[in-house]
Enzyme design. Structure first.
Site, PDB file in Angstrom:
ATOM      1  N   ASP A  59     -26.389  20.685 -56.377  1.00  0.00           N
ATOM      2  CA  ASP A  59     -25.842  19.325 -56.332  1.00  0.00           C
ATOM      3  C   ASP A  59     -26.074  18.670 -57.700  1.00  0.00           C
ATOM      4  O   ASP A  59     -27.207  18.689 -58.209  1.00  0.00           O
ATOM      5  CB  ASP A  59     -26.612  18.572 -55.232  1.00  0.00           C
ATOM      6  CG  ASP A  59     -26.080  17.179 -54.980  1.00  0.00           C
ATOM      7  OD1 ASP A  59     -25.433  16.603 -55.878  1.00  0.00           O
ATOM      8  OD2 ASP A  59     -26.332  16.664 -53.879  1.00  0.00           O
ATOM      9  N   THR A 125      -9.764  10.333 -64.248  1.00  0.00           N
ATOM     10  CA  THR A 125      -8.456  10.186 -63.610  1.00  0.00           C
ATOM     11  C   THR A 125      -7.711   8.943 -64.100  1.00  0.00           C
ATOM     12  O   THR A 125      -8.348   7.946 -64.484  1.00  0.00           O
ATOM     13  CB  THR A 125      -8.656  10.107 -62.075  1.00  0.00           C
ATOM     14  OG1 THR A 125      -7.457   9.635 -61.467  1.00  0.00           O
ATOM     15  CG2 THR A 125      -9.769   9.119 -61.690  1.00  0.00           C
ATOM     16  N   ASP A 126      -6.384   8.999 -64.016  1.00  0.00           N
ATOM     17  CA  ASP A 126      -5.584   7.807 -64.356  1.00  0.00           C
ATOM     18  C   ASP A 126      -5.823   6.672 -63.353  1.00  0.00           C
ATOM     19  O   ASP A 126      -5.442   5.529 -63.602  1.00  0.00           O
ATOM     20  CB  ASP A 126      -4.085   8.155 -64.441  1.00  0.00           C
ATOM     21  CG  ASP A 126      -3.468   8.642 -63.132  1.00  0.00           C
ATOM     22  OD1 ASP A 126      -4.198   8.811 -62.141  1.00  0.00           O
ATOM     23  OD2 ASP A 126      -2.231   8.854 -63.100  1.00  0.00           O
ATOM     24  N   GLU A 127      -6.424   7.001 -62.193  1.00  0.00           N
ATOM     25  CA  GLU A 127      -6.615   5.971 -61.163  1.00  0.00           C
ATOM     26  C   GLU A 127      -7.601   4.885 -61.597  1.00  0.00           C
ATOM     27  O   GLU A 127      -7.634   3.810 -61.008  1.00  0.00           O
ATOM     28  CB  GLU A 127      -7.050   6.614 -59.842  1.00  0.00           C
ATOM     29  CG  GLU A 127      -6.013   7.617 -59.378  1.00  0.00           C
ATOM     30  CD  GLU A 127      -6.118   8.036 -57.925  1.00  0.00           C
ATOM     31  OE1 GLU A 127      -6.663   7.289 -57.106  1.00  0.00           O
ATOM     32  OE2 GLU A 127      -5.634   9.146 -57.616  1.00  0.00           O
ATOM     33  N   TYR A 150     -12.918   5.330 -54.376  1.00  0.00           N
ATOM     34  CA  TYR A 150     -12.871   6.542 -55.216  1.00  0.00           C
ATOM     35  C   TYR A 150     -12.707   6.175 -56.681  1.00  0.00           C
ATOM     36  O   TYR A 150     -13.512   6.574 -57.535  1.00  0.00           O
ATOM     37  CB  TYR A 150     -11.725   7.464 -54.764  1.00  0.00           C
ATOM     38  CG  TYR A 150     -11.323   8.488 -55.814  1.00  0.00           C
ATOM     39  CD1 TYR A 150     -12.205   9.485 -56.229  1.00  0.00           C
ATOM     40  CD2 TYR A 150     -10.060   8.442 -56.422  1.00  0.00           C
ATOM     41  CE1 TYR A 150     -11.847  10.415 -57.212  1.00  0.00           C
ATOM     42  CE2 TYR A 150      -9.688   9.367 -57.400  1.00  0.00           C
ATOM     43  CZ  TYR A 150     -10.581  10.345 -57.794  1.00  0.00           C
ATOM     44  OH  TYR A 150     -10.234  11.258 -58.768  1.00  0.00           O
ATOM     45  N   LYS A 154     -15.194   6.641 -59.952  1.00  0.00           N
ATOM     46  CA  LYS A 154     -14.846   7.390 -61.165  1.00  0.00           C
ATOM     47  C   LYS A 154     -14.980   6.491 -62.404  1.00  0.00           C
ATOM     48  O   LYS A 154     -15.447   6.924 -63.454  1.00  0.00           O
ATOM     49  CB  LYS A 154     -13.421   7.943 -61.072  1.00  0.00           C
ATOM     50  CG  LYS A 154     -13.228   9.061 -60.068  1.00  0.00           C
ATOM     51  CD  LYS A 154     -13.996  10.329 -60.364  1.00  0.00           C
ATOM     52  CE  LYS A 154     -13.497  11.069 -61.572  1.00  0.00           C
ATOM     53  NZ  LYS A 154     -14.250  12.355 -61.760  1.00  0.00           N
ATOM     54  N   ASN A 179      -1.933  12.743 -61.314  1.00  0.00           N
ATOM     55  CA  ASN A 179      -2.059  13.584 -60.106  1.00  0.00           C
ATOM     56  C   ASN A 179      -1.701  15.035 -60.399  1.00  0.00           C
ATOM     57  O   ASN A 179      -0.605  15.318 -60.883  1.00  0.00           O
ATOM     58  CB  ASN A 179      -1.114  13.097 -59.006  1.00  0.00           C
ATOM     59  CG  ASN A 179      -1.591  11.824 -58.353  1.00  0.00           C
ATOM     60  OD1 ASN A 179      -1.726  10.797 -59.006  1.00  0.00           O
ATOM     61  ND2 ASN A 179      -1.852  11.876 -57.072  1.00  0.00           N
ATOM     62  N   ARG A 214       3.785   8.341 -58.458  1.00  0.00           N
ATOM     63  CA  ARG A 214       2.711   9.114 -59.084  1.00  0.00           C
ATOM     64  C   ARG A 214       3.358   9.993 -60.164  1.00  0.00           C
ATOM     65  O   ARG A 214       4.522  10.355 -60.042  1.00  0.00           O
ATOM     66  CB  ARG A 214       1.987  10.010 -58.051  1.00  0.00           C
ATOM     67  CG  ARG A 214       1.289   9.249 -56.914  1.00  0.00           C
ATOM     68  CD  ARG A 214       0.105   8.468 -57.433  1.00  0.00           C
ATOM     69  NE  ARG A 214      -0.655   7.776 -56.388  1.00  0.00           N
ATOM     70  CZ  ARG A 214      -0.426   6.513 -56.006  1.00  0.00           C
ATOM     71  NH1 ARG A 214       0.548   5.812 -56.559  1.00  0.00           N
ATOM     72  NH2 ARG A 214      -1.179   5.947 -55.078  1.00  0.00           N
ATOM     73  N   PRO A 276      -4.869   1.208 -46.958  1.00  0.00           N
ATOM     74  CA  PRO A 276      -5.330  -0.088 -47.460  1.00  0.00           C
ATOM     75  C   PRO A 276      -5.516  -0.050 -48.976  1.00  0.00           C
ATOM     76  O   PRO A 276      -6.039   0.938 -49.508  1.00  0.00           O
ATOM     77  CB  PRO A 276      -6.694  -0.297 -46.780  1.00  0.00           C
ATOM     78  CG  PRO A 276      -6.855   0.802 -45.798  1.00  0.00           C
ATOM     79  CD  PRO A 276      -5.817   1.849 -46.039  1.00  0.00           C
ATOM     80  N   GLY A 277      -5.085  -1.112 -49.651  1.00  0.00           N
ATOM     81  CA  GLY A 277      -5.271  -1.194 -51.112  1.00  0.00           C
ATOM     82  C   GLY A 277      -4.435  -0.212 -51.898  1.00  0.00           C
ATOM     83  O   GLY A 277      -4.725   0.056 -53.070  1.00  0.00           O
ATOM     84  N   HIS A 278      -3.408   0.331 -51.275  1.00  0.00           N
ATOM     85  CA  HIS A 278      -2.600   1.421 -51.859  1.00  0.00           C
ATOM     86  C   HIS A 278      -1.994   1.046 -53.224  1.00  0.00           C
ATOM     87  O   HIS A 278      -1.182   0.134 -53.307  1.00  0.00           O
ATOM     88  CB  HIS A 278      -1.476   1.747 -50.871  1.00  0.00           C
ATOM     89  CG  HIS A 278      -0.842   3.070 -51.074  1.00  0.00           C
ATOM     90  ND1 HIS A 278       0.052   3.611 -50.178  1.00  0.00           N
ATOM     91  CD2 HIS A 278      -0.966   3.984 -52.063  1.00  0.00           C
ATOM     92  CE1 HIS A 278       0.454   4.784 -50.613  1.00  0.00           C
ATOM     93  NE2 HIS A 278      -0.147   5.033 -51.752  1.00  0.00           N
ATOM     94  N   TYR A 334      -5.524  10.205 -39.332  1.00  0.00           N
ATOM     95  CA  TYR A 334      -4.121   9.952 -38.990  1.00  0.00           C
ATOM     96  C   TYR A 334      -3.891   9.431 -37.575  1.00  0.00           C
ATOM     97  O   TYR A 334      -2.799   8.937 -37.283  1.00  0.00           O
ATOM     98  CB  TYR A 334      -3.282  11.219 -39.229  1.00  0.00           C
ATOM     99  CG  TYR A 334      -3.182  11.554 -40.707  1.00  0.00           C
ATOM    100  CD1 TYR A 334      -2.255  10.906 -41.525  1.00  0.00           C
ATOM    101  CD2 TYR A 334      -4.040  12.479 -41.306  1.00  0.00           C
ATOM    102  CE1 TYR A 334      -2.175  11.178 -42.885  1.00  0.00           C
ATOM    103  CE2 TYR A 334      -3.972  12.757 -42.662  1.00  0.00           C
ATOM    104  CZ  TYR A 334      -3.036  12.110 -43.457  1.00  0.00           C
ATOM    105  OH  TYR A 334      -2.969  12.376 -44.803  1.00  0.00           O
TER     106      TYR A 334
END
Ligand code: NAD
Ligand code: TYD
Length: 350
Positions: A59, A125-127, A150, A154, A179, A214, A276-278, A334
């Site tokens: 870890d 990440t680009d996020e 997430y 990051k 992505n 994306r 949520p928060g998409h 889902y």
């Protein structure tokens, strides 16, 4: 050259290890991975007996264990792929994201200092830039506006890496890619989830109106970009890596392409409640890495075809995954998303 690669049993990490061993016949790789639900030694079956490759289970948050391995293996560079990586899971529970993506990064940076690692490359990440609605493109110098637990985790990792450069002059680099898609991607992300659902005769759940954008990057193109940054990038710098598709692809169009490629009809598409928060649109400026001499080699039509073929040919790989724990996750993620009432009529549509 000996590389300490963390998270190498995941999607991008395993593709990168394969890429490095092939491209550099004298390089050695130590793959340090916790083997979470996303870590899978099946991803590396073809190289497990390679004398230049070694796997160690561990870890990245476990500083003592990281030090033990670095002490023994005398690695030159660290490339950190290890992360909790799925936005939907971070919405169900964020603790492991903050632990691995922030504290885990801190632990690696401390170890890099202690063992005088010559280069530390953080895979980001680009996020971290968040929604980019304006029709523009996020540059490496833009401020971070992450939306999900997430991407916030990051971003926390990235800031820690930059702080270690400024404070301790640690020789760091960061890549922020868009992505990825391609072989060995865990079937929770949209492309492998939709392909495998359809191969199993199941419908595909499109969030909201499916109008999100994306920028899809074939995983091998990300590997070549990371390789270039690792060898030629300027220490202390951040590099965006993205395909910059034109025209941009909305999720619904992507979904229709997959459905069509598998010879199925649009009745296989199910609209479900939005995330949520998409984030609506990710878009990055890639001029900086292109100036280093990089460009993507696989266009989206070709990459999608290769990916669908791979999942068709490798049922042994994903059928094993899509059982047990995975089914529990799928149910949790889902079950409440359906927009159908009890009589099957649509009750809500974004
Ligand atoms: P993945 O979820 O497929 O793999 C993550 C790997 O990290 C797994 O092998 C897992 O076992 C390992 N891991 C998780 N926690 C760990 C810990 N505490 N210690 C050691 N190992 C641990 O992820 P991926 O899609 O291959 O992404 C790799 C990296 O690239 C991540 O840092 C992610 O944020 C970043 N990234 C991914 C994408 C994408 O589209 N997949 C895009 C941009 C950036
Ligand atoms: P994903 O593959 O989870 O990557 P990210 O959220 O990191 O971009 O999702 C890509 C896009 O697909 C995103 O806009 C959410 C959407 N999506 C769906 O519409 N349905 C799904 O079942 C999944 C997993 C994603």
């Amino acid at each position: 050259m000996k590389l300490f690669i963390t998270g190498g049993a995941g999607f991008i990490g395993s593709n990168f290890i394969r890429y490095i061993l092939k491209r550099y016949p004298d390089y050695q790789v130590v793959n340090f991975d916790k083997l979470t639900y996303a870590g899978n030694l099946d991803n590396l079956k073809d190289i497990e007996n390679n004398s230049r490759y070694k796997f160690v289970r561990g870890d990245i948050c476990d500083f003592k264990k990281v030090c033990e391995v670095l002490e023994k293996e005398k690695c030159d560079w660290i490339v950190n792929f290890a992360a909790e990586s799925h936005v939907d899971r971070s919405i169900l529970g964020a603790w492991s994201f903050a632990e691995t993506d922030v504290i885990g990064t801190l632990s690696l940076l401390e170890a890099a200092r202690k063992y005088k690692i010559k280069k530390y490359l953080q895979i980001s990440t680009d996020e971290v830039y968040g929604d980019w609605e304006k029709g523009g493109y996020a540059r490496e110098t833009d401020c971070l506006r992450p939306s999900s637990p997430y991407s916030a985790s990051k971003a926390g990792g990235d800031l820690m890496v930059l702080a270690y450069k400024r404070t301790y002059d640690l020789p760091i680099l960061i890549t922020r890619s868009s992505n990825n898609y391609g072989p060995y991607q865990y079937p929770e992300k949209i492309i492998p989830l939709f392909i495998t659902n359809l191969l199993e005769g199941k419908k595909v759940p499109v969030y909201g109106d499916g109008g999100q954008i994306r920028d899809w990057l074939y995983v091998e193109d990300n590997c070549s970009g990371i390789d270039l940054v690792l060898h030629k990038g300027k220490i202390g710098e951040i590099y965006n890596i993205g395909a910059n598709q034109k025209p941009e692809i909305i999720n619904l169009e992507l979904t229709k392409k997959i459905v069509q490629a598998l010879g199925l009809g649009e009745d296989m598409i199910e609209y479900v409640k939005d995330r949520p928060g998409h984030d609506r649109r990710y878009a990055i400026d890639t001029a900086k890495i292109r100036a280093l001499g990089w460009k993507p080699e696989v266009d989206f039509e070709k990459g999608l075809k290769l990916t669908i073929e791979w999942y068709k040919k490798n049922e042994w790989w994903w059928k094993k995954i899509k059982s047990g724990e995975y089914l529990k996750y799928y149910q949790e993620q889902y079950a409440d998303r359906s927009l159908k009432g009890n009589n099957g009529t649509e009750v809500q549509r974004h």
